[in-house]
Scaffold this motif. Sequence first.
Motif, PDB file in Angstrom:
ATOM      1  N   LEU A 148      -3.720   9.132 -80.761  1.00  0.00           N
ATOM      2  CA  LEU A 148      -4.238   7.941 -80.091  1.00  0.00           C
ATOM      3  C   LEU A 148      -5.553   7.486 -80.719  1.00  0.00           C
ATOM      4  O   LEU A 148      -5.759   6.296 -80.961  1.00  0.00           O
ATOM      5  CB  LEU A 148      -4.423   8.230 -78.605  1.00  0.00           C
ATOM      6  N   GLN A 149      -6.432   8.425 -81.009  1.00  0.00           N
ATOM      7  CA  GLN A 149      -7.692   8.088 -81.666  1.00  0.00           C
ATOM      8  C   GLN A 149      -7.435   7.471 -83.040  1.00  0.00           C
ATOM      9  O   GLN A 149      -8.077   6.496 -83.419  1.00  0.00           O
ATOM     10  CB  GLN A 149      -8.574   9.336 -81.804  1.00  0.00           C
ATOM     11  N   PRO A 157     -15.166  10.262 -77.106  1.00  0.00           N
ATOM     12  CA  PRO A 157     -14.535  11.280 -76.260  1.00  0.00           C
ATOM     13  C   PRO A 157     -15.491  12.027 -75.323  1.00  0.00           C
ATOM     14  O   PRO A 157     -15.040  12.610 -74.339  1.00  0.00           O
ATOM     15  CB  PRO A 157     -13.878  12.229 -77.257  1.00  0.00           C
ATOM     16  N   VAL A 176      -8.737   2.704 -72.870  1.00  0.00           N
ATOM     17  CA  VAL A 176      -8.283   3.694 -73.856  1.00  0.00           C
ATOM     18  C   VAL A 176      -9.148   3.636 -75.108  1.00  0.00           C
ATOM     19  O   VAL A 176      -9.544   4.671 -75.646  1.00  0.00           O
ATOM     20  CB  VAL A 176      -6.785   3.486 -74.188  1.00  0.00           C
ATOM     21  N   PHE A 185      -4.499  11.616 -69.342  1.00  0.00           N
ATOM     22  CA  PHE A 185      -5.426  11.134 -70.369  1.00  0.00           C
ATOM     23  C   PHE A 185      -6.881  11.311 -69.943  1.00  0.00           C
ATOM     24  O   PHE A 185      -7.745  11.592 -70.768  1.00  0.00           O
ATOM     25  CB  PHE A 185      -5.134   9.659 -70.669  1.00  0.00           C
ATOM     26  N   LEU A 198      -4.033  13.062 -78.047  1.00  0.00           N
ATOM     27  CA  LEU A 198      -5.395  12.581 -78.261  1.00  0.00           C
ATOM     28  C   LEU A 198      -5.657  12.196 -79.722  1.00  0.00           C
ATOM     29  O   LEU A 198      -6.109  11.092 -80.007  1.00  0.00           O
ATOM     30  CB  LEU A 198      -6.424  13.608 -77.790  1.00  0.00           C
ATOM     31  N   LYS A 199      -5.391  13.081 -80.655  1.00  0.00           N
ATOM     32  CA  LYS A 199      -5.685  12.807 -82.072  1.00  0.00           C
ATOM     33  C   LYS A 199      -4.895  11.601 -82.574  1.00  0.00           C
ATOM     34  O   LYS A 199      -5.433  10.747 -83.283  1.00  0.00           O
ATOM     35  CB  LYS A 199      -5.377  14.032 -82.945  1.00  0.00           C
ATOM     36  N   MET A 227     -12.729  11.753 -70.775  1.00  0.00           N
ATOM     37  CA  MET A 227     -11.547  12.032 -71.583  1.00  0.00           C
ATOM     38  C   MET A 227     -11.093  13.466 -71.387  1.00  0.00           C
ATOM     39  O   MET A 227     -11.920  14.375 -71.328  1.00  0.00           O
ATOM     40  CB  MET A 227     -11.906  11.809 -73.054  1.00  0.00           C
ATOM     41  N   ALA A 266     -11.202   6.782 -76.372  1.00  0.00           N
ATOM     42  CA  ALA A 266     -10.731   7.335 -77.647  1.00  0.00           C
ATOM     43  C   ALA A 266     -11.843   7.324 -78.696  1.00  0.00           C
ATOM     44  O   ALA A 266     -11.978   8.266 -79.477  1.00  0.00           O
ATOM     45  CB  ALA A 266      -9.517   6.560 -78.141  1.00  0.00           C
ATOM     46  N   LYS A 267     -12.656   6.268 -78.696  1.00  0.00           N
ATOM     47  CA  LYS A 267     -13.754   6.188 -79.659  1.00  0.00           C
ATOM     48  C   LYS A 267     -14.911   7.112 -79.293  1.00  0.00           C
ATOM     49  O   LYS A 267     -15.619   7.601 -80.162  1.00  0.00           O
ATOM     50  CB  LYS A 267     -14.271   4.752 -79.747  1.00  0.00           C
TER      51      LYS A 267
END
Length: 99
Positions: free
Chosen positions: A78-79, A22, A15, A54, A75-76, A68, A19-20
């Motif tokens: 989680l990031q 995308p 993740v 995801f 998403l936002k 991703m 997340a870092k």
Amino acid sequence: MLDIFITSRVRRKIVVVFAKYPDFKTHVRALSKLIKEDPGNIQRELQRLERGGFLLVSQKGNTKIYQMNKQFPLLKELQSMVIKSQQMSKTNKADKSLG
């Protein structure tokens, strides 16, 4: 910090990577080398993350390519959690080195 919400170490690492970054696309073996985890465990977690929406999967020959899902509803958030968690981790390490 993320370990409170994402209990699987392997899933947490996956993740964080997606997340870092995308736009990152990868297959199981490359991800295994990147996060230094067993490909079997990674495959299992990738399947869970795909079922949860995801990740998206495409096929290139016999290889599944994971990326991703930029339409993932959380998403936002989680990031943001990943970034804050990493910032807190750096702060905690700095505090410990001072003490």
